[in-house]
Design an enzyme around this catalytic site. Sequence first.
Site, PDB file in Angstrom:
ATOM      1  N   LYS A 273       0.838  -1.196   0.000  1.00  0.00           N
ATOM      2  CA  LYS A 273       0.000   0.000   0.000  1.00  0.00           C
ATOM      3  C   LYS A 273       0.878   1.253   0.000  1.00  0.00           C
ATOM      4  CE  LYS A 273      -3.937  -1.873   2.625  1.00  0.00           C
ATOM      5  NZ  LYS A 273      -4.951  -1.705   1.564  1.00  0.00           N
ATOM      6  N   ARG A 347     -10.242 -11.591   2.066  1.00  0.00           N
ATOM      7  CA  ARG A 347     -11.104 -12.647   1.512  1.00  0.00           C
ATOM      8  C   ARG A 347     -10.419 -14.008   1.591  1.00  0.00           C
ATOM      9  NH1 ARG A 347     -11.385  -9.425  -4.065  1.00  0.00           N
ATOM     10  NH2 ARG A 347     -11.066  -7.743  -2.576  1.00  0.00           N
TER      11      ARG A 347
HETATM   12  N1  BES Z   1      -8.061  -3.785   4.384  1.00  0.00           N
HETATM   13  C1  BES Z   1      -8.223  -3.400   3.041  1.00  0.00           C
HETATM   14  C2  BES Z   1      -9.508  -2.633   2.779  1.00  0.00           C
HETATM   15  C3  BES Z   1      -9.618  -1.303   3.456  1.00  0.00           C
HETATM   16  C4  BES Z   1      -9.333  -0.154   2.740  1.00  0.00           C
HETATM   17  C5  BES Z   1     -10.053  -1.186   4.739  1.00  0.00           C
HETATM   18  C6  BES Z   1      -9.466   1.074   3.338  1.00  0.00           C
HETATM   19  C7  BES Z   1     -10.174   0.039   5.331  1.00  0.00           C
HETATM   20  C8  BES Z   1      -9.897   1.171   4.640  1.00  0.00           C
HETATM   21  C9  BES Z   1      -8.243  -4.643   2.139  1.00  0.00           C
HETATM   22  O1  BES Z   1      -7.461  -5.703   2.585  1.00  0.00           O
HETATM   23  C10 BES Z   1      -7.697  -4.205   0.820  1.00  0.00           C
HETATM   24  O2  BES Z   1      -6.549  -3.853   0.772  1.00  0.00           O
HETATM   25  N2  BES Z   1      -8.530  -4.222  -0.211  1.00  0.00           N
HETATM   26  C11 BES Z   1      -8.127  -3.805  -1.500  1.00  0.00           C
HETATM   27  C12 BES Z   1      -8.683  -4.789  -2.493  1.00  0.00           C
HETATM   28  C13 BES Z   1      -8.075  -4.655  -3.870  1.00  0.00           C
HETATM   29  C14 BES Z   1      -6.635  -5.079  -3.851  1.00  0.00           C
HETATM   30  C15 BES Z   1      -8.867  -5.509  -4.821  1.00  0.00           C
HETATM   31  C16 BES Z   1      -8.678  -2.411  -1.743  1.00  0.00           C
HETATM   32  O3  BES Z   1      -9.779  -2.112  -1.316  1.00  0.00           O
HETATM   33  O4  BES Z   1      -7.960  -1.603  -2.329  1.00  0.00           O
HETATM   34 MN    MN Z   2      -5.443  -5.497   1.974  1.00  0.00          MN
END
Ligand code: BES
Ligand code: MN
Length: 494
Positions: A273, A347
Amino acid sequence: MQLYIETVPVEQAASDALVFLCFEREEKAAEPVSDPALTLQDGWLAGLRGSGEFTGKLYDWCQLYRPAGIVAKRLIVIGGGKREKFSAVEARRIAGTLVRALRPKGVRTITLVLESGDAVQAAAEGAVLGAWEADKYKSDPKKNDKAIDSFAIAVPGTEAAKLILALERGRIIGDAQNLTRDLVNEPPNLLIPEKLAEAAREMSATFGLECQVLDKAEMKKLGMGALLGVAQGSDNPPFLIAMKYVPAEDSGKDHLALIGKGVTFDTGGISIKPADGMEKMKYDMAGAGAVIAAMRAIAQLKPKVRVTGYVPTVENMLNGNAQRPGDIVTTLSGKTVEVLNTDAEGRLILADAITYATRNGATHIVDAATLTGAIGIALGHHNMGAFTNDEEFLKRFQSAVRAAGEKAWQLPMDEEYKDYLKSAFADLPNIGGRHGGSITAAWFLREFADPTPWIHLDIAATAWIDDGKAWLSKGPTGVAVRSFVQLALDWNFV
Ligand code: BES
Ligand code: MN
Ligand code: ZN
């Protein structure tokens, strides 16, 4: 903070603040003849109303210091808004607003006067929730901002015995929601998966739940390749927690499973990230926090249905052994998954937990997960995203959500969306395309839940608030706890 039902006549209540509700456009009700404490004040409120200074607008308040003829130090009126719109939701927020607004003014004891017993539980919850602050790690908390010692609720004309149960329920549920907030607020260096498992174990031991914690070796033996693939990039080992509540009289064959995503920190893994805001990814275990806390309230309130809380917990890190994009893992279900993005880790761990829950007898599943950033784009911060493979079950859940004063909005799960999940090399990829990200995430989970009735709550945009409210501190919200508990309490056997 002590919570109790006030039994003496309100004008004799010896608190720092005696609080009445006033509604908009109700000149008469503003000073009802039946409230001697208010009428004693010789037109004070009518004066304020007349000047336009106080209209009864929701959450607006004003006070009279050392009023005549009553024992309390302050007489406060707080706006209830339009009477016909007033519900438990407003009562909860009013109680929280009072605690937060009066605390810095040196008030230590509050008595809130309500017209009926209907909102007692919500007001108790609101007071408990309002008292919570994210200041555990501040060595110098604000000086005058001491805790409220006691919050009393008075409902003139109603026997206290009838109100105590509601108050008690409110305290238990409010405390549970604050437990979630405590867990979520813990920094990620301190709350690693092992500590989350410890917290679940301790809670279970104290409240009489059976708690089973699978470690890495046990999960390996079972074949939880998806969960273990996420965990392998961290030096902190993963766990799968199961907390079991069995009612004294098990009146049916239903077995509710609550499953919470417990990623104690989400760096994204190799699909890392951006640095900006990454510190907030400590709240990626908010679903887990909600499940642990709901299980505590369930152990205390003893609904008639069997409930097991499952928490898969890992840290999504990136050491030399971290999972790579392109890796193919075999889930507990036997399905293979091509990991196209290591940041879609929630997931993966939930897939194995869902399969584990169904294999251990779950007849109904509700999961809560901070699963996708996309859910905030779709719904903003006020509704959890809700997904299901069983419309009837979601209907029942939605009435629990409403009764608990929370909000969830259903998103579609048409079969067409399932086609977004295509892998060239495995049964499934762990991501779909750019569009409908929350829906493809839900479809991924559904592949492991079907045919068991299942609801998925995406709480990524509701588990944390950056801007505090008058009734709620900024930070973790403890969302989904109240809905979970309400669902169990209201369980209709099918
Ligand atoms: N934990 C994150 C989602 C999230 C984002 C929670 C912002 C709280 C605030 C999750 O594991 C994630 O990183 N999801 C990705 C999915 C993508 C890679 C398909 C996302 O939402 O960017
Ligand atoms: Mn994630
Ligand atoms: Zn995550």
